[in-house]
Design an enzyme around this catalytic site. Structure first.
Site, PDB file in Angstrom:
ATOM      1  N   ASP A   1       0.870  -1.178   0.000  1.00  0.00           N
ATOM      2  CA  ASP A   1       0.000   0.000   0.000  1.00  0.00           C
ATOM      3  C   ASP A   1       0.905   1.226   0.000  1.00  0.00           C
ATOM      4  O   ASP A   1       1.335   1.706   1.040  1.00  0.00           O
ATOM      5  CB  ASP A   1      -0.923  -0.030   1.221  1.00  0.00           C
ATOM      6  CG  ASP A   1      -1.869   1.158   1.240  1.00  0.00           C
ATOM      7  OD1 ASP A   1      -1.945   1.874   0.220  1.00  0.00           O
ATOM      8  OD2 ASP A   1      -2.521   1.366   2.274  1.00  0.00           O
ATOM      9  N   ALA A   2       1.233   1.679  -1.215  1.00  0.00           N
ATOM     10  CA  ALA A   2       2.209   2.753  -1.368  1.00  0.00           C
ATOM     11  C   ALA A   2       1.602   3.985  -2.034  1.00  0.00           C
ATOM     12  O   ALA A   2       2.175   5.059  -2.016  1.00  0.00           O
ATOM     13  CB  ALA A   2       3.388   2.251  -2.189  1.00  0.00           C
ATOM     14  N   LYS A   3       0.422   3.803  -2.615  1.00  0.00           N
ATOM     15  CA  LYS A   3      -0.311   4.892  -3.274  1.00  0.00           C
ATOM     16  C   LYS A   3       0.597   5.727  -4.177  1.00  0.00           C
ATOM     17  O   LYS A   3       0.758   6.933  -4.004  1.00  0.00           O
ATOM     18  CB  LYS A   3      -1.032   5.753  -2.234  1.00  0.00           C
ATOM     19  CG  LYS A   3      -2.034   4.925  -1.437  1.00  0.00           C
ATOM     20  CD  LYS A   3      -2.907   5.751  -0.533  1.00  0.00           C
ATOM     21  CE  LYS A   3      -3.929   4.902   0.193  1.00  0.00           C
ATOM     22  NZ  LYS A   3      -3.369   4.001   1.216  1.00  0.00           N
ATOM     23  N   ARG A   4       1.181   5.043  -5.180  1.00  0.00           N
ATOM     24  CA  ARG A   4       2.102   5.709  -6.103  1.00  0.00           C
ATOM     25  C   ARG A   4       1.375   6.187  -7.354  1.00  0.00           C
ATOM     26  O   ARG A   4       0.163   6.055  -7.460  1.00  0.00           O
ATOM     27  CB  ARG A   4       3.243   4.754  -6.467  1.00  0.00           C
ATOM     28  CG  ARG A   4       4.083   4.327  -5.289  1.00  0.00           C
ATOM     29  CD  ARG A   4       4.761   5.492  -4.593  1.00  0.00           C
ATOM     30  NE  ARG A   4       4.895   5.224  -3.166  1.00  0.00           N
ATOM     31  CZ  ARG A   4       6.034   4.995  -2.545  1.00  0.00           C
ATOM     32  NH1 ARG A   4       7.163   4.989  -3.191  1.00  0.00           N
ATOM     33  NH2 ARG A   4       6.045   4.795  -1.241  1.00  0.00           N
TER      34      ARG A   4
END
Ligand SMILES: O=C(O)c1cc(=O)[nH]c(=O)n1[C@@H]1O[C@H](COP(=O)(O)O)[C@@H](O)[C@H]1O
Length: 271
Positions: A91-94
């Site tokens: 879960d890095a929301k890139r």
């Protein structure tokens, strides 16, 4: 992990639980702080205790990035420790210009070997495509998030009468397939899931916000479940911090089992 394998794991475990390893050094039990790598030790014990109730773990990279190189080491060790039949989400929301997104895709898919990564759709198709180009890996696009700020942009109405999140779902489903693209829909937004299912009947949804944020598992399941389940429901704090004492792993397992049992009922209703 491909879609067929994910669905068979859900059936075998009667679970669509994704446990969030939002492991915060200031919240883990004090007795672990003497360990050589306290975050990894915490994760290891949580994984050992809860693995049979979950099909997926979501590692929120923020909690690891905050600790610098030591945090990245704990993150890598945690990924390496997770069993092979677990669907691993970074879960890095890139999401950035294509050239940069390609590097993010390499970092999470090739280097860290995660199955999926969360991506923000704001910069559009060329910022998302590089993630979708990597074979047998998944992009999880933010659609309608669980936070109050979802009102600021995601719920805005466009000139064509659609809400921004609806436009995101409609447009982006052509960028990939239901074999490599999922969507984030917050559990706190259960009343919108029926509408979302009209736009994307088959895609998996990653649904965070059950537990600490007040989302309701039964409501989300009723609205979003498909014949193949089509849901991964995430819970982080209510499981991993079920106790702050030495029994933390045991209490996490108890909570995870409770959720899994409710999921088994929901799955049997939809059969
Ligand atoms: O992409 C996410 O995972 C996410 C999207 C969203 O809309 N809301 C949301 O809470 N999340 C994440 O899901 C997790 C929820 O944690 P708990 O509220 O502790 O269960 C956190 O890691 C959040 O960053």
């Amino acid at each position: 992990m491909n879609r067929t394998k994910l669905i068979s794991q859900i059936k075998a475990k009667e679970s669509y639980l994704c446990i969030g390893l939002d492991s915060d050094i200031t919240k883990i039990p004090a007795h672990l702080l003497n360990a050589q790598d306290p975050i990894f030790e915490f994760n290891k014990q949580i994984i050992d205790a809860t693995e049979k109730y979950a099909v997926s773990y979501k590692i929120n990279t923020a909690f690891y990035e905050a600790l610098g190189t030591k945090g990245w080491e704990s993150l890598q060790k945690t990924i390496d420790y997770l069993p092979k039949d677990i669907f691993i989400i970074a879960d890095a929301k890139r999401g950035d210009i294509g050239n940069t997104s390609s590097q993010y895709a390499k970092a999470f898919f090739e280097n860290l070997n995660c199955d999926a990564v969360t991506v923000a759709p704001y910069m559009g198709e060329d910022s998302v495509k590089p993630f979708l180009e990597i074979k047998d890996k998944w992009t999880i696009l933010l659609a309608l998030t669980s936070n109050s700020g979802a009102q600021d942009f995601e719920m805005l109405e466009l000139k064509n009468g659609k809400k921004v999140y609806e436009e995101v779902l409609e447009k982006s489903q052509n960028w990939g397939t239901d074999e490599n693209l999922m969507y984030v829909v917050g559990a706190t937004k259960a009343e919108y899931i029926e509408n979302i299912r009209k736009i994307i009947p088959n895609h998996f949804l990653l649904v965070p916000g059950v537990g600490a944020q007040g989302g309701n598992l039964a409501e989300v399941s009723k609205a979003g479940m498909t014949k193949e389940c089509g849901l991964l429901i995430n819970s982080s704090r209510q499981i991993i911090y079920a106790s702050k004492d030495k029994d933390f792993a045991e209490m996490a397992a108890k909570k995870a089992q409770e959720i899994q049992q409710e999921m088994a009922i929901q799955l049997s209703v939809t059969k």
